[in-house]
Write an enzyme that holds these catalytic residues in place. Structure first.
Site, PDB file in Angstrom:
ATOM      1  CG  HIS A 150      -6.884  -6.155  -0.778  1.00 59.83           C
ATOM      2  ND1 HIS A 150      -6.819  -5.151   0.165  1.00 59.83           N
ATOM      3  CD2 HIS A 150      -7.708  -7.099  -0.269  1.00 59.83           C
ATOM      4  CE1 HIS A 150      -7.556  -5.480   1.201  1.00 59.83           C
ATOM      5  NE2 HIS A 150      -8.119  -6.661   0.963  1.00 59.83           N
ATOM      6  CE1 TYR A 199      -1.129  -1.059  -1.531  1.00 55.31           C
ATOM      7  CE2 TYR A 199       0.607   0.543  -1.116  1.00 55.31           C
ATOM      8  CZ  TYR A 199      -0.164  -0.525  -0.696  1.00 55.31           C
ATOM      9  OH  TYR A 199       0.025  -1.064   0.550  1.00 55.31           O
TER      10      TYR A 199
END
Length: 147
Positions: A98, A22
């Site tokens: 995302h 991430y």
């Protein structure tokens, strides 16, 4: 121009949670980056780990006439019919974002319940994906015919 940037579960842990997937940017740094990139756009940031709160925020975007929503539903992307239905129920354009590339992840992450009812989806570009989503919504609003 008013855009809601809505982040779902565990995104409050950005920068700490699995940074190899991430990234190292924190949610606060992401918000600062976006405010600096779009000084003429009113950006409202909401993060919640609760499904109902995310649904309430989508409804609020409609009620308060936001010009768009940038939405990272987190894990609810793959599991929440209720969030999918909330996106479908509003006329405000929603762009799903995302940080990681869902299509290169575990099989259960490769299907988005929400993507089909969103205006578009941006995956795998890290924090830049949020900026691209806002650019799209700004351009979309600019091209919208005046009433």
């Amino acid at each position: 121009m008013k855009i809601l940037v809505l982040n779902g579960p565990n995104l409050n842990l950005l920068g700490k949670r699995e940074p190899a997937i991430y990234g190292r940017i924190t949610l606060q740094q992401l918000e600062k980056m976006l405010r600096e990139a779009f000084p003429d756009v009113t950006l409202e940031f909401v993060q919640s780990n609760h499904e109902g709160e995310l649904i309430d925020q989508l409804h609020r975007a409609e009620a308060e006439h936001f010009d768009g929503v940038v939405f990272n539903p987190g894990g609810y992307t793959h599991t929440s019919v209720a969030i999918r239905d909330a996106v479908a129920a509003i006329s405000v354009p929603v762009v799903e974002v995302h940080l990681s590339n869902l299509h290169a992840r575990e099989p259960f992450r490769q299907h988005s319940l929400t993507a089909a009812v969103c205006e578009g989806q941006i995956v795998g570009l890290g924090a830049i994906g949020y900026r691209l989503a806002i650019e799209y919504l700004v351009e979309r609003a600019r091209q919208k015919p005046k009433r």
